[in-house]
Scaffold this motif. Structure first.
Motif, short mmCIF file in Angstrom:
data_model
loop_
_atom_site.label_atom_id
_atom_site.label_comp_id
_atom_site.label_asym_id
_atom_site.label_seq_id
_atom_site.Cartn_x
_atom_site.Cartn_y
_atom_site.Cartn_z
N GLY A 68 0.92 -1.38 -0.01
CA GLY A 68 0.11 -0.11 0.07
C GLY A 68 0.77 1.27 0.13
N MET A 69 2.07 1.14 -0.10
CA MET A 69 2.96 2.40 0.29
C MET A 69 3.39 2.95 -1.24
SD MET A 69 2.88 2.54 3.21
CE MET A 69 3.83 3.74 3.44
N THR A 70 3.81 4.16 -1.22
CA THR A 70 4.43 4.88 -2.38
C THR A 70 5.80 5.41 -2.11
OG1 THR A 70 2.34 5.63 -3.37
CG2 THR A 70 4.15 6.65 -4.09
N TYR A 71 6.88 4.74 -2.70
CA TYR A 71 8.26 5.23 -2.28
C TYR A 71 8.96 6.23 -3.26
CZ TYR A 71 7.90 1.37 1.23
OH TYR A 71 7.49 0.51 2.16
N PRO A 72 9.30 7.29 -2.69
CA PRO A 72 10.17 8.03 -3.59
C PRO A 72 11.54 7.34 -3.98
CG PRO A 72 9.24 9.11 -1.70
CD PRO A 72 8.83 7.88 -1.43
N VAL A 73 11.83 7.51 -5.21
CA VAL A 73 13.15 6.88 -5.51
C VAL A 73 13.53 8.33 -6.38
CG1 VAL A 73 14.60 5.40 -6.79
CG2 VAL A 73 12.72 4.66 -5.49
N ASP A 74 14.15 9.30 -5.68
CA ASP A 74 14.27 10.37 -6.28
C ASP A 74 15.64 11.46 -6.08
OD1 ASP A 74 14.32 11.14 -3.70
OD2 ASP A 74 12.46 12.49 -3.67
N GLY A 75 16.59 10.55 -5.68
CA GLY A 75 17.95 11.13 -5.34
C GLY A 75 17.82 12.23 -4.39
N GLY A 76 16.74 12.20 -3.46
CA GLY A 76 16.86 13.11 -2.40
C GLY A 76 16.12 14.55 -2.75
N TRP A 77 15.50 14.27 -3.89
CA TRP A 77 14.68 15.48 -4.34
C TRP A 77 13.71 16.13 -3.23
CZ3 TRP A 77 11.56 15.84 -9.49
CH2 TRP A 77 11.30 17.43 -9.81
#
Ligand code: NAD
Length: 250
Positions: free
Chosen positions: A238-247
């Motif tokens: 149920g989760m949404t994980y940022p993979v965003d280089g720390g943006w």
């Protein structure tokens, strides 16, 4: 060395012709999954790359915005392989004209919602029953950092992607306990052909906005996708994980 976490598994990946979809398809293929690559465009290069790396894959042409095509393609895959273990809902588009609340045109809104939101529902609608029958499944949806924070000129895009995070949470809750998990990744700016109309200067600005001062690569999403879709991630749903280089932290 990468372990074969997906040996014996069947992974269906949309948008596998290029970009993030191709990155995820190649990663799962390298870890032993048989990858069914779906895209409007042909996935010959993706299939060839997976096979060249020692894996197995096949391709089919499909429009993810068309429920009729999902309803014929998913049973075909289940008949052939007996199951579907992983669904990567990755195909998507960005707006081609102004994407602001004031300037957005109805046709652009409809196109965006069809591609980036409704298609994800269609994928879950048709594949979740197969997974539940099999007692195991991993759905990976692709949202965006635009689902989580305000960014200019991404009005319909952020609406669609925020919808993806909501559908991810709801489907996860609905089917928890069946062996199926549903999660999403919210990528930062990933260097793929979707950015083809962005000038090099703007790309430099995007890179500078990430705490880790570079654009993401499809392999960065592939690595996270492989973890979330692996059997060991069975306590995550149920989760949404940022993979965003720390943006999202600067
Ligand atoms: N690249 C980024 O910076 C970024 C950031 C956040 C989220 N995303 C999301 O990641 C996903 C993949 O993006 P990408 O950067 O790899 O884009 P891309 O344009 O490189 O690849 C998208 C793929 O989807 C396919 N596709 C488009 N419409 C389709 C349809 N109706 N049916 C079947 N296939 C279709 C295209 O043919 C293409 O192969 C999209 O949902 C996008 O919104 C991308």
């Amino acid at each position: 060395m990468t372990t074969k976490r997906f040996s014996g598994m069947v992974a269906v990946i949309t948008g596998a012709h290029q970009g993030i979809g191709r990155g995820v398809a190649e990663r799962l293929g390298s870890e032993g999954a048989h990858v069914v690559c779906l895209d409007l465009k042909d996935c010959n290069d993706t299939v060839a790359a997976i096979k060249a790396a020692g894996g197995t894959a096949e391709r089919a042409t499909m429009d993810v915005t068309d429920l009729t095509q999902w309803k014929s393609e998913v049973p075909r895959i289940e008949d052939k392989h007996g199951k579907i273990d992983v669904l990567g809902n990755i195909a998507g588009v960005v707006a081609t004209t102004a994407d602001t609340a004031i300037d957005l045109e109805q046709a652009q809104w409809d196109r965006m919602i069809a591609h980036d939101l409704t298609s994800v529902w269609y994928g879950m609608k048709t594949v979740l029953p197969v997974m539940i029958r099999g007692g195991f499944g991993r759905v990976l949806n692709i949202a965006s950092l635009a689902a989580l924070r305000g960014l200019p000129n991404l009005f319909s895009y952020s609406a669609a992607k925020a919808g993806v995070t909501g559908m991810t949470r709801q489907a996860a809750a609905e089917y928890a306990g069946t062996g199926v998990t549903v999660n999403a990744i919210a990528p930062g700016t990933i260097n793929t052909p979707i950015l083809q109309d962005i000038t090099p200067d703007m790309l430099d600005q995007f890179a500078a906005a990430h705490a880790i001062k570079r654009l993401g690569m499809p392999r960065d999403i592939g690595a996270m996708a492989a973890y979330l879709c692996s059997p060991e991630a069975d306590f995550i749903t149920g989760m949404t994980y940022p993979v965003d280089g720390g943006w999202s932290i600067v």
